[in-house]
Motif scaffolding. Structure first.
Motif, short mmCIF file in Angstrom:
data_model
loop_
_atom_site.label_atom_id
_atom_site.label_comp_id
_atom_site.label_asym_id
_atom_site.label_seq_id
_atom_site.Cartn_x
_atom_site.Cartn_y
_atom_site.Cartn_z
N MET A 170 7.59 4.54 -7.21
CA MET A 170 7.43 3.90 -5.71
C MET A 170 6.37 3.79 -5.06
N ALA A 171 5.65 5.24 -4.99
CA ALA A 171 4.31 5.39 -4.24
C ALA A 171 3.27 4.49 -4.83
N ARG A 172 3.30 4.39 -6.15
CA ARG A 172 2.35 3.51 -6.80
C ARG A 172 2.42 1.96 -6.36
N ALA A 173 3.78 1.77 -6.48
CA ALA A 173 4.00 0.46 -6.19
C ALA A 173 3.61 0.22 -4.57
N GLN A 174 3.93 1.08 -3.77
CA GLN A 174 3.29 0.70 -2.30
C GLN A 174 1.98 0.87 -2.21
N HIS A 175 1.24 1.85 -3.14
CA HIS A 175 -0.20 1.47 -3.11
C HIS A 175 -0.78 0.26 -3.63
N ARG A 176 -0.25 -0.31 -4.41
CA ARG A 176 -0.43 -1.61 -4.99
C ARG A 176 -0.06 -2.79 -4.03
N GLN A 222 5.23 -6.93 -3.82
CA GLN A 222 6.23 -6.86 -3.04
C GLN A 222 7.67 -6.85 -3.76
N ARG A 223 7.47 -7.79 -4.74
CA ARG A 223 8.59 -7.81 -5.88
C ARG A 223 9.04 -6.35 -6.36
N ALA A 224 7.88 -5.71 -6.72
CA ALA A 224 7.96 -4.42 -7.51
C ALA A 224 8.48 -3.38 -6.51
N LEU A 225 8.10 -3.42 -5.19
CA LEU A 225 8.80 -2.79 -4.52
C LEU A 225 10.10 -2.99 -4.00
N ALA A 226 10.71 -4.17 -4.23
CA ALA A 226 12.01 -4.51 -4.00
C ALA A 226 12.88 -3.91 -5.23
N ARG A 227 12.23 -3.72 -6.52
CA ARG A 227 13.14 -3.29 -7.53
C ARG A 227 13.24 -1.79 -7.66
N TRP A 228 12.35 -1.19 -6.82
CA TRP A 228 12.31 0.26 -6.45
C TRP A 228 13.42 0.54 -5.42
N ALA A 229 13.57 -0.37 -4.48
CA ALA A 229 14.40 -0.41 -3.65
C ALA A 229 15.80 -0.34 -3.99
N SER A 230 16.06 -1.02 -5.12
CA SER A 230 17.14 -1.46 -5.83
C SER A 230 17.64 0.23 -6.29
N VAL A 231 16.53 0.66 -7.09
CA VAL A 231 16.81 2.16 -7.49
C VAL A 231 17.21 3.11 -6.40
N ARG A 232 16.72 2.80 -5.39
CA ARG A 232 17.39 3.71 -4.10
C ARG A 232 18.47 3.51 -3.86
N THR A 233 19.01 2.26 -3.87
CA THR A 233 20.40 1.89 -3.41
C THR A 233 21.27 2.57 -4.47
N LEU A 293 3.64 6.70 3.50
CA LEU A 293 2.85 7.92 4.29
C LEU A 293 1.61 8.46 3.01
N PHE A 294 2.33 8.54 1.89
CA PHE A 294 1.62 9.01 0.75
C PHE A 294 0.30 8.09 0.47
N VAL A 295 0.66 6.94 0.68
CA VAL A 295 -0.64 6.03 0.27
C VAL A 295 -1.43 5.74 1.47
N VAL A 296 -1.19 5.90 2.71
CA VAL A 296 -1.85 5.73 3.82
C VAL A 296 -2.70 6.95 3.88
N LEU A 297 -2.05 8.36 3.66
CA LEU A 297 -2.97 9.57 3.75
C LEU A 297 -4.01 9.52 2.79
N ASP A 298 -3.60 8.89 1.45
CA ASP A 298 -4.58 8.77 0.31
C ASP A 298 -5.75 8.24 1.05
N ARG A 299 -5.50 6.94 1.61
CA ARG A 299 -6.75 6.21 2.23
C ARG A 299 -7.42 7.01 3.29
N LEU A 300 -6.62 7.42 4.25
CA LEU A 300 -7.21 7.89 5.51
C LEU A 300 -7.99 9.32 5.29
#
Length: 568
Positions: A170-176, A222-233, A293-300
């Motif tokens: 999910m973090a990789r999808a957010q990074h993408r 964004q679609r990849a993020l939605a798929r991981w959101a379904s896993v979360r649900t 947070l994981f992605v933004v901290l990696d960038r910042l």
């Protein structure tokens, strides 16, 4: 130590939340088993009153938790902002090493740091709440009947394990998604700035295709993020809803095991009112805010670019001591037939200007307001390119000088002096970071800065810029100029907020340095201290000593008369 105290207070408030959770289900169970089911409504109501009191306890707990939260989140945001500013400044000043402007600096300073702060706050709240609520609920279930743990724990652990396994992808999808989102922004900026050239070259289709690819990539991310959101649900349903179904299905078995009806209702209370909301919040925050947070901290928090090379050594004597075109030692500043205007059809501010400032010479520039004095100094500093003419520093064409070389040769001090939050010593060493203690002390003595040093509490006391007067700021800027290694100093009314005594002290100290001094004079006394005076009068200029200009320049005579009649 301060962070430890904050964590201790946060833990104390969270322990109170565990107690509140425990009392909620336990009181409900007792109200049924010891009260209503035994025909004693008063006892049941008393136990329900205890449950209500536990609910009311939640208000001060929430207030106490939120009171401590800023002490954890704001230092993180401040640290990220400082890192972003340093990165942007280092990238912008790395011109000699091919560095460019960081196009994401605004996003890093605003949206990305706010995402980091808000996401971190959400993670702290959700994790803390789930841990302490789960402790209170599990202790409560165990106190009612150990069999409840056999029913509730397996789906709870299974759902948490599945959700935890999905966090990394999910973090990789957010990074993408963030990369794609920034790419869309860059494409929009490129299209906006190059629109005229794009149309002129007939490249509309190619540009549109590139923009479509960027938008399509953002949509796919964004679609990849939605798929991981379904896993979360699905994980939330497994960990939160399945225990309720299992409790209901296992109720006959539990009753045969001697578990009371009140205990079953209490167990449902723990799951429905405590565990399920806390679990749902935790998974939502971890799935969304945690990945961001994981992605933004990696960038910042990427390694900072190396700082630009700053030299504290005097300028190369091969530049300051070189000979000019006539065979003599090159002048500190030469302007030959210089014309400067703000626009191709604008009236020239300087026209066919001739000026030579020899090494060791002190020159004053005078003229009416708006006549071009500041423009002259900006041209001399290489900050404004003239339309025509030749500008040379120590025999070298200013147009051929790299930024680092210009910095080593000249210093321009404007009227509005800049002072940053830092020690007075660091402010004075701004243009010469490697200056030792004796050099700083020499500058303090030469410019009579001792009263300022005493007032602010010493050279190593941190300054508050807003607490300094305009004159004090100018004194600090003049101290920088005195300490700077550059041999040519250009003062653009940099003493206008000083009293005449302080101005005279500063100008004499700066004139005594090795090199040359050019000053836009604010008072007649300042002009009289110069070796020669340049009078700007429209596009004409006259150059000479005070006595020579009194004899041949009507404008200079008017200026002298004005100064003699004024307060300064």
């Amino acid at each position: 130590m301060r962070r430890t105290g904050v964590l201790a207070k946060l833990a104390a408030w969270s322990a109170a939340e565990s107690a509140q959770t425990f009392l909620g289900g336990f009181c409900v169970a007792r109200s049924l088993d010891d009260g209503f089911l035994r025909g004693s409504p008063s006892t049941g109501l008393l136990w329900l009153a205890g449950a209500a009191a536990a609910i009311l306890l939640g208000a001060p707990v929430v207030r106490g938790v939120f009171a401590q939260l800023p002490h954890l989140t704001e230092p993180l945001r401040d640290q990220l902002v400082r890192g972003s500013v340093v990165r942007a400044l280092r990238t912008a000043t790395a011109t000699d090493t091919g560095g460019g402007v960081d196009a994401t600096v605004v996003s890093r300073l605003t949206s990305q740091t706010e995402i980091a702060r808000d996401s971190f706050a959400g993670l702290v709240l959700a994790t803390r709440s789930f841990v302490f609520v789960a402790v209170g609920a599990l202790v409560g279930l165990l106190s009612l009947a150990p069999q409840f743990l056999l029913v509730v724990l397996p789906p709870l652990v299974l759902g948490l394990a599945g959700f935890t396994a999905s966090l990394r992808p999910m973090a990789r999808a957010q990074h993408r998604y963030l990369d794609a989102d920034e790419a869309v922004g860059r494409r929009a900026e490129i299209t906006r700035t190059a629109l005229r050239d794009t149309v002129a070259c007939g490249a509309q289709e190619a540009t549109a295709a590139q923009n479509r690819r960027a938008v399509d990539e953002a949509a796919a991310a964004q679609r990849a993020l939605a798929r991981w959101a379904s896993v979360r649900t699905f994980s939330v349903a497994t960990a939160g809803q399945l225990p309720v179904l299992l409790l209901l299905a296992a109720a006959p078995w539990l009753l045969r095991q001697g578990v009371t009806a009140g205990a079953v209702v209490g167990a449902l209370t723990y799951v429905l009112q405590s565990l399920l909301p806390a679990l749902h919040t935790l998974m939502t925050v971890l799935g969304a805010a945690g990945a961001r947070l994981f992605v933004v901290l990696d960038r910042l928090t990427q390694p900072l670019p190396p700082p630009p090379a700053l030299t504290a050594a005097p300028p190369d004597p091969r530049l300051t001591g070189r000979t000019g075109r006539t065979g003599r030692t090159a002048a500190a500043l030469e302007l030959r037939h210089v014309r400067a205007a703000y626009g191709p059809r604008a009236r020239p501010i300087l026209d066919a200007l001739e000026l030579t400032v020899e090494q060791g010479e002190h020159i004053a520039v005078v003229g009416p307001s708006g006549i071009g004095k500041s423009t002259l100094l900006h041209v001399a500093a290489g900050m404004f390119s003239p339309d025509r003419g030749d500008v040379r520093l120590f025999g070298r064409a200013i147009a051929a000088c790299a930024p680092s070389e210009l910095t080593a040769l000249r210093v321009l001090i404007p009227q509005e002096a800049y002072v940053f939050t830092g020690t007075l010593r660091d402010n004075l060493r701004y243009l010469r970071p490697g200056a030792d203690r004796s050099a700083v002390d020499g500058t303090v003595s030469a410019l009579s800065l001792e009263p300022l040093v005493d007032r602010v509490g010493g050279l190593d006391r941190t300054l508050t810029p807003d607490a300094l007067s305009l004159g004090e700021r100018q004194l600090i800027a003049l101290g920088r100029a005195h300490l700077a290694p550059a041999p040519l100093l250009l003062l653009d009314e940099a003493t206008c907020h000083l009293d005449p005594v302080a101005e005279a002290t500063a100008e004499r100290a700066l004139s005594a340095r090795t090199g040359a001094l050019v000053v836009v004079a604010h008072r007649l006394s300042s002009a009289l201290r110069a070796d020669r005076i340049l009078v700007l009068d429209g596009t004409r200029a006259q150059y000479g000593t005070h006595e020579e200009l009194l004899a041949r320049s009507a404008l200079y005579r008017d200026l002298v008369g004005h100064w003699n009649q004024g307060p300064g």
